[in-house]
Motif scaffolding. Structure first.
Motif, PDB file in Angstrom:
ATOM      1  N   SER A   1       0.815  -1.222   0.000  1.00 46.77           N
ATOM      2  CA  SER A   1       0.000   0.000   0.000  1.00 46.77           C
ATOM      3  C   SER A   1       0.846   1.268   0.000  1.00 46.77           C
ATOM      4  N   GLU A   2       2.090   1.184   0.476  1.00 46.53           N
ATOM      5  CA  GLU A   2       2.945   2.363   0.529  1.00 46.53           C
ATOM      6  C   GLU A   2       3.865   2.494  -0.674  1.00 46.53           C
ATOM      7  N   ALA A   3       3.754   1.587  -1.636  1.00 42.67           N
ATOM      8  CA  ALA A   3       4.608   1.639  -2.833  1.00 42.67           C
ATOM      9  C   ALA A   3       4.285   2.873  -3.662  1.00 42.67           C
ATOM     10  N   ARG A   4       5.320   3.454  -4.268  1.00 42.39           N
ATOM     11  CA  ARG A   4       5.139   4.653  -5.077  1.00 42.39           C
ATOM     12  C   ARG A   4       5.633   4.484  -6.516  1.00 42.39           C
ATOM     13  N   ASN A   5       6.552   3.540  -6.734  1.00 39.67           N
ATOM     14  CA  ASN A   5       7.108   3.331  -8.073  1.00 39.67           C
ATOM     15  C   ASN A   5       7.039   1.851  -8.424  1.00 39.67           C
ATOM     16  N   GLY A   6       6.214   1.534  -9.416  1.00 41.11           N
ATOM     17  CA  GLY A   6       5.996   0.138  -9.766  1.00 41.11           C
ATOM     18  C   GLY A   6       6.393  -0.179 -11.198  1.00 41.11           C
ATOM     19  N   LEU A   7       6.580  -1.475 -11.457  1.00 41.82           N
ATOM     20  CA  LEU A   7       6.940  -1.962 -12.785  1.00 41.82           C
ATOM     21  C   LEU A   7       6.142  -3.206 -13.089  1.00 41.82           C
ATOM     22  N   ASP A   8       5.506  -3.236 -14.258  1.00 38.85           N
ATOM     23  CA  ASP A   8       4.820  -4.429 -14.755  1.00 38.85           C
ATOM     24  C   ASP A   8       5.741  -5.086 -15.777  1.00 38.85           C
ATOM     25  N   ILE A   9       6.279  -6.250 -15.429  1.00 44.32           N
ATOM     26  CA  ILE A   9       7.246  -6.958 -16.273  1.00 44.32           C
ATOM     27  C   ILE A   9       6.497  -7.882 -17.226  1.00 44.32           C
ATOM     28  N   GLY A  10       6.688  -7.685 -18.525  1.00 44.61           N
ATOM     29  CA  GLY A  10       5.924  -8.439 -19.513  1.00 44.61           C
ATOM     30  C   GLY A  10       4.495  -7.946 -19.561  1.00 44.61           C
ATOM     31  N   CYS A  11       4.337  -6.636 -19.672  1.00 45.48           N
ATOM     32  CA  CYS A  11       3.022  -6.001 -19.530  1.00 45.48           C
ATOM     33  C   CYS A  11       2.093  -6.214 -20.718  1.00 45.48           C
TER      34      CYS A  11
ATOM     35  N   ARG B   1      -3.290   3.587 -25.835  1.00 48.59           N
ATOM     36  CA  ARG B   1      -4.521   3.522 -25.047  1.00 48.59           C
ATOM     37  C   ARG B   1      -4.330   4.063 -23.631  1.00 48.59           C
ATOM     38  N   TYR B   2      -3.126   3.900 -23.072  1.00 43.47           N
ATOM     39  CA  TYR B   2      -2.882   4.318 -21.690  1.00 43.47           C
ATOM     40  C   TYR B   2      -1.723   5.322 -21.659  1.00 43.47           C
ATOM     41  N   PRO B   3      -1.940   6.540 -22.088  1.00 41.42           N
ATOM     42  CA  PRO B   3      -0.858   7.521 -22.219  1.00 41.42           C
ATOM     43  C   PRO B   3      -0.265   7.979 -20.889  1.00 41.42           C
ATOM     44  N   ASP B   4      -0.936   7.691 -19.778  1.00 44.25           N
ATOM     45  CA  ASP B   4      -0.421   8.114 -18.478  1.00 44.25           C
ATOM     46  C   ASP B   4       0.543   7.097 -17.869  1.00 44.25           C
ATOM     47  N   ILE B   5       0.821   6.007 -18.601  1.00 47.48           N
ATOM     48  CA  ILE B   5       1.770   4.992 -18.148  1.00 47.48           C
ATOM     49  C   ILE B   5       2.964   4.999 -19.089  1.00 47.48           C
ATOM     50  N   GLN B   6       4.168   4.936 -18.542  1.00 44.37           N
ATOM     51  CA  GLN B   6       5.374   4.892 -19.366  1.00 44.37           C
ATOM     52  C   GLN B   6       5.679   3.454 -19.758  1.00 44.37           C
ATOM     53  N   PHE B   7       5.828   3.228 -21.053  1.00 51.30           N
ATOM     54  CA  PHE B   7       6.115   1.893 -21.561  1.00 51.30           C
ATOM     55  C   PHE B   7       7.444   1.897 -22.313  1.00 51.30           C
TER      56      PHE B   7
ATOM     57  N   ALA C   1      -5.531   4.933  -3.396  1.00 53.06           N
ATOM     58  CA  ALA C   1      -4.986   5.106  -2.050  1.00 53.06           C
ATOM     59  C   ALA C   1      -4.006   6.280  -2.000  1.00 53.06           C
ATOM     60  N   GLU C   2      -2.934   6.207  -2.781  1.00 55.39           N
ATOM     61  CA  GLU C   2      -1.907   7.245  -2.820  1.00 55.39           C
ATOM     62  C   GLU C   2      -1.413   7.395  -4.256  1.00 55.39           C
ATOM     63  N   ALA C   3      -0.658   8.454  -4.509  1.00 51.92           N
ATOM     64  CA  ALA C   3      -0.076   8.642  -5.833  1.00 51.92           C
ATOM     65  C   ALA C   3       0.880   7.497  -6.134  1.00 51.92           C
ATOM     66  N   PHE C   4       0.700   6.868  -7.268  1.00 52.94           N
ATOM     67  CA  PHE C   4       1.462   5.674  -7.622  1.00 52.94           C
ATOM     68  C   PHE C   4       1.859   5.756  -9.083  1.00 52.94           C
ATOM     69  N   SER C   5       3.150   5.667  -9.357  1.00 55.96           N
ATOM     70  CA  SER C   5       3.664   5.719 -10.730  1.00 55.96           C
ATOM     71  C   SER C   5       3.991   4.311 -11.191  1.00 55.96           C
ATOM     72  N   LEU C   6       3.454   3.912 -12.333  1.00 54.92           N
ATOM     73  CA  LEU C   6       3.647   2.554 -12.833  1.00 54.92           C
ATOM     74  C   LEU C   6       4.217   2.589 -14.244  1.00 54.92           C
ATOM     75  N   SER C   7       5.238   1.777 -14.472  1.00 52.24           N
ATOM     76  CA  SER C   7       5.836   1.632 -15.803  1.00 52.24           C
ATOM     77  C   SER C   7       5.580   0.219 -16.311  1.00 52.24           C
ATOM     78  N   GLY C   8       5.596   0.072 -17.631  1.00 54.01           N
ATOM     79  CA  GLY C   8       5.408  -1.232 -18.238  1.00 54.01           C
ATOM     80  C   GLY C   8       6.554  -1.576 -19.163  1.00 54.01           C
ATOM     81  N   LEU C   9       6.991  -2.829 -19.110  1.00 50.56           N
ATOM     82  CA  LEU C   9       8.091  -3.308 -19.949  1.00 50.56           C
ATOM     83  C   LEU C   9       7.652  -4.565 -20.673  1.00 50.56           C
ATOM     84  N   ASP C  10       7.946  -4.629 -21.973  1.00 51.72           N
ATOM     85  CA  ASP C  10       7.652  -5.833 -22.743  1.00 51.72           C
ATOM     86  C   ASP C  10       8.594  -5.887 -23.935  1.00 51.72           C
TER      87      ASP C  10
END
Length: 270
Positions: free
Chosen positions: A83-93, A130-136, A109-118
């Protein structure tokens, strides 16, 4: 996001729409918004990862909500353990279905930045549009273009990876959630293909540098009535190339019932 240059490992800086390092290696952002950080010399094929047909099939299938229960459970575990995470990564998104839903859940819950890698450029073209607010970024999960200790949360659904690389980019105490196939996953398809179908092996999951906090199985019976949806489902599974034309026609000619068996696990950097 501060990427590392995949050629010299120096920090990349964004200038206009180009990521550059001090050695003047340059990586342009695609018009859709993602950046390709997989150099030609590191590719094992001309177009690695899922092709356009597989990506389209998975996108259409997931958008119908057939795997929504699994996605919801992943998000619930993320909120419980990270719940306290702020910087996330989706591996094989892939095309970003799980990535987007996770970001929505965590941002409540809180501000959360998520990146995607594939590794699939075809998938990320759709995801970034489709999801311009996520960095891929297009990159290999075995050589991720991120600095050490970049993320306090990571998600890995089916994607292959290397333990040491996961540990390298994880912050101290970071949470990793993985999803893999349980014993009965898609067993109905195996019954069509094989004379003696066997359940998937049950493996005692271990990831070097991580401790397992939680493990569960999420099982349900899925019924698909629409023939187009059945076709998309078959095309996105690893069994796609094993079906004969007759088997494929039989499976799409009537409603299909199939077992879903997901193994969800939560790990923490130790």
């Amino acid at each position: 996001m501060n990427y590392l240059c995949p050629i010299c490992q120096r920090t990349l800086s964004l200038i206009d729409r180009t990521w550059c390092c001090e050695a003047n290696h340059r990586f342009d952002c695609a018009k859709e918004g993602y950046v390709n950080l997989l150099p030609v010399q590191k590719k094992r094929s001309k177009d690695p990862g899922d092709n356009k047909e597989m990506m389209f099939a998975r996108r259409e299938f997931l958008n119908k909500g057939y795997y929504e229960a699994m996605s919801d459970r992943v998000n619930a575990l993320a909120l419980e353990f990270a719940s306290e995470a702020r910087n996330g990564l989706d591996i094989g998104c892939g095309e970003g279905y799980y990535t987007h839903r996770l970001q929505q859940a965590m941002n409540k819950a809180e501000a959360f930045s998520l990146s995607g890698l594939d590794i699939s450029k075809s998938a990320l073209k759709y995801a970034a549009k489709r999801y311009p607010d996520i960095q891929f970024c297009v990159a290999s999960s075995f050589e991720m273009p991120f600095a050490e200790q970049s993320f306090d949360f990571m998600l890995r659904i089916y994607a292959p990876s290397q333990d040491a690389e996961l540990r390298r980019v994880a912050k101290p105490g970071a949470i990793l959630i993985t999803v893999s196939a349980g014993p009965q996953h898609h067993f109905a398809l195996k019954q069509v293909i094989y004379d003696q179908p066997r359940p998937n092996p049950e493996v005692d999951s271990q990831i070097a540098g991580f401790e397992r906090l939680h493990s569960e199985r999420l099982t349900q019976s899925m019924t698909i009535s629409d023939s187009a949806d059945i076709g998309h489902f078959l095309a996105m599974t690893p069994y796609n190339w094993k079906f004969t034309d007759a088997q494929r026609a039989m499976l799409t000619s009537k409603p299909l019932s199939c077992e879903l068996d997901f193994k969800l696990e939560v790990f923490r950097v130790c």
